[in-house]
Motif scaffolding. Structure first.
Motif, short mmCIF file in Angstrom:
data_model
loop_
_atom_site.label_atom_id
_atom_site.label_comp_id
_atom_site.label_asym_id
_atom_site.label_seq_id
_atom_site.Cartn_x
_atom_site.Cartn_y
_atom_site.Cartn_z
N ASN A 28 -9.91 0.17 -1.92
CA ASN A 28 -9.50 -1.22 -1.74
C ASN A 28 -9.52 -1.99 -3.07
N LEU A 29 -10.52 -1.75 -3.92
CA LEU A 29 -10.55 -2.42 -5.21
C LEU A 29 -9.46 -1.86 -6.13
N ALA A 30 -9.16 -0.58 -6.00
CA ALA A 30 -8.04 0.00 -6.76
C ALA A 30 -6.72 -0.61 -6.30
N LEU A 31 -6.56 -0.81 -5.01
CA LEU A 31 -5.35 -1.42 -4.47
C LEU A 31 -5.17 -2.83 -5.01
N GLU A 32 -6.23 -3.60 -5.04
CA GLU A 32 -6.16 -4.97 -5.55
C GLU A 32 -5.71 -4.99 -7.00
N GLU A 33 -6.31 -4.13 -7.83
CA GLU A 33 -5.93 -4.11 -9.25
C GLU A 33 -4.52 -3.57 -9.43
N TYR A 34 -4.13 -2.59 -8.63
CA TYR A 34 -2.78 -2.02 -8.73
C TYR A 34 -1.73 -3.10 -8.45
N ILE A 35 -1.95 -3.90 -7.43
CA ILE A 35 -1.02 -4.99 -7.11
C ILE A 35 -0.94 -5.97 -8.27
N LEU A 36 -2.09 -6.34 -8.82
CA LEU A 36 -2.15 -7.28 -9.93
C LEU A 36 -1.31 -6.80 -11.11
N ARG A 37 -1.43 -5.52 -11.44
CA ARG A 37 -0.83 -5.01 -12.67
C ARG A 37 0.58 -4.44 -12.50
N ASN A 38 0.99 -4.16 -11.27
CA ASN A 38 2.26 -3.45 -11.08
C ASN A 38 3.29 -4.17 -10.22
N PHE A 39 2.87 -5.13 -9.40
CA PHE A 39 3.83 -5.80 -8.54
C PHE A 39 4.51 -6.94 -9.30
N ASP A 40 5.66 -7.36 -8.79
CA ASP A 40 6.52 -8.31 -9.49
C ASP A 40 5.83 -9.63 -9.79
N ARG A 41 6.07 -10.12 -11.01
CA ARG A 41 5.68 -11.49 -11.35
C ARG A 41 6.58 -12.45 -10.59
N GLY A 42 6.10 -13.68 -10.41
CA GLY A 42 6.87 -14.68 -9.69
C GLY A 42 6.68 -14.58 -8.19
N GLU A 43 5.96 -13.56 -7.73
CA GLU A 43 5.64 -13.42 -6.31
C GLU A 43 4.14 -13.58 -6.13
N ASP A 44 3.73 -14.17 -5.02
CA ASP A 44 2.32 -14.30 -4.68
C ASP A 44 2.01 -13.35 -3.52
N TYR A 45 0.85 -12.73 -3.61
CA TYR A 45 0.47 -11.72 -2.62
C TYR A 45 -0.88 -12.07 -2.01
N LEU A 46 -1.01 -11.74 -0.74
CA LEU A 46 -2.27 -11.91 -0.01
C LEU A 46 -2.71 -10.55 0.51
N LEU A 47 -3.97 -10.22 0.25
CA LEU A 47 -4.53 -8.95 0.69
C LEU A 47 -5.82 -9.21 1.45
N PHE A 48 -5.96 -8.60 2.62
CA PHE A 48 -7.23 -8.58 3.36
C PHE A 48 -7.75 -7.15 3.36
N TYR A 49 -9.07 -7.00 3.28
CA TYR A 49 -9.65 -5.67 3.46
C TYR A 49 -11.09 -5.78 3.95
N ILE A 50 -11.53 -4.75 4.65
CA ILE A 50 -12.89 -4.65 5.17
C ILE A 50 -13.48 -3.35 4.65
N ASN A 51 -14.65 -3.42 4.03
CA ASN A 51 -15.24 -2.25 3.40
C ASN A 51 -16.39 -1.65 4.21
N GLU A 52 -16.58 -0.36 4.05
CA GLU A 52 -17.78 0.29 4.55
C GLU A 52 -18.98 -0.25 3.77
N PRO A 53 -20.21 -0.01 4.26
CA PRO A 53 -21.40 -0.52 3.54
C PRO A 53 -21.35 -0.19 2.06
N SER A 54 -21.44 -1.21 1.24
CA SER A 54 -21.28 -1.03 -0.20
C SER A 54 -21.87 -2.21 -0.96
N ILE A 55 -22.25 -1.94 -2.21
CA ILE A 55 -22.62 -2.98 -3.15
C ILE A 55 -21.47 -3.10 -4.14
N ILE A 56 -20.91 -4.30 -4.26
CA ILE A 56 -19.82 -4.55 -5.19
C ILE A 56 -20.40 -5.30 -6.38
#
Length: 347
Positions: A28-56
């Motif tokens: 999920n954190l890789a997905l967030e960064e991938y969108i930031l760095r690879n998806f088109d500028r000029g577009e806004d994106y919304l991402l929801f995610y739910i994680n397994e037990p974890s410390i971020i």
């Protein structure tokens, strides 16, 4: 109406990215960064995610000093470092995490009050008396229900946060080592007394999936140009590659703690700055900054500037003359920062 006002303020068009039910925090954190760095500028994106037990873990934190490693090992809790600043947070299947990915805008950077205002207003309309306190937390009855952080590159940025909906709060204290400086500065005695779930305050009970679907349905109803997007197989391969090469690596999530013989730490309004310096024959051989501060630029730049310099007040001041410390640590006074690097022990 949760997030609708925010969406209207961010952009006319909003693309909702489907994470397809993934609960792996590394992915999920890789997905967030991938969108930031690879998806088109000029577009806004919304991402929801739910994680397994974890410390971020926050970008600038010393992982081993933030977590209860033995408990994490015994209970299979994931440990993943994010690219945004701030402190360590606990996620589980009762946390709803959100991320708004937009073009870079300096007026939005570290502007948590403007960012959280729509959430607070909406929760208030639902009968939940929420308010922003401190740097980046939403509280109800002085209990934290949401924490927020940001990251920016040259062209893009994201604002993301976690909503404690029905989290196992007992696990927060067991998994995290909360520093005494943070507890004392907040004037509270325990982690459990400082956090709460949104579900405790809702008048109409619902589970987290219903909560998530309700938000999405309302966005579809209210946003004329709102649409969903599913990643292609090629894009998912890129996300998985980023996970394997970065978020799945020990060096990224933990990192090596440097040797040091000088330790300086202070809590500012912008968060804690913790400095480890190794001085050999009067020169700074290595220096490392840790903390839960929010800064736009990587602190490694300042570490590089100071490495090799004499550990001397005049030389440190001279080296830092062209440096805007606000870019790296947020709104901290430069003289106070210098005093922390080389000043009285009682600071």
């Amino acid at each position: 109406m949760l997030f609708l006002i925010l969406l209207a303020n961010i952009s006319i068009a909003m693309i909702f990215i489907e994470n397809e039910g993934i609960n792996d925090p590394h992915l999920n954190l890789a997905l967030e960064e991938y969108i930031l760095r690879n998806f088109d500028r000029g577009e806004d994106y919304l991402l929801f995610y739910i994680n397994e037990p974890s410390i971020i873990i926050g970008r600038n934190q010393n992982t081993l000093e933030e977590i209860n490693q033995s408990y994490i090992d015994e209970n299979g809790v994931h440990v993943v470092r994010r690219i945004s600043g701030g402190g360590a947070v606990y996620h589980d299947l009762g946390n709803l995490n959100f991320s708004f990915i937009t073009d870079y805008d300096n007026t939005k950077l570290n502007n948590f009050r403007d960012f959280t205002r729509p959430v607070i207003n909406t929760l208030n309309n639902l009968g939940v008396k929420a308010e922003l306190k401190g740097r980046n937390d939403i509280l109800v009855n002085d209990k934290k229900i949401s924490g927020n952080a940001q990251f920016s590159s040259v062209k893009r940025m994201f604002s993301h946060g976690t909503l404690l909906f029905d989290c196992n709060l007992e696990e927060v204290g067991k998994s995290l080592n909360v520093k005494m400086s943070k507890i004392q500065s907040k004037g509270h005695k325990s982690v459990r007394s400082r956090v709460a779930n949104i579900s405790e305050f809702l008048h109409i009970p619902m589970d987290i999936q219903s909560f998530r679907e309700k938000i999405i349905e309302e966005i579809y109803d209210e946003q004329e140009h709102f649409r969903s997007y599913y990643l292609t197989a090629e894009e998912w391969e890129g996300v998985k590659k980023l996970k394997e090469e970065k978020y799945g690596q020990w060096d990224w999530n933990y990192g090596k703690s440097p040797k040091f013989n000088i330790h300086r730490v202070k809590r500012f309004s912008i968060g804690e700055i913790d400095i480890r310096i190794f001085v050999e024959k009067g020169y700074i051989e290595s220096i490392k900054f840790y903390g839960d501060f929010f800064g736009k630029e990587p602190v490694g730049t300042i570490e590089g500037i100071l490495t090799g310099k004499r550990y001397d007040l005049i030389e440190i001041k001279k080296a830092l003359e062209p440096v805007d410390v606000h870019e790296y640590f947020g709104n901290v006074d430069k003289q106070e920062f210098v005093n922390l690097l080389y000043g009285p022990d009682e600071i």
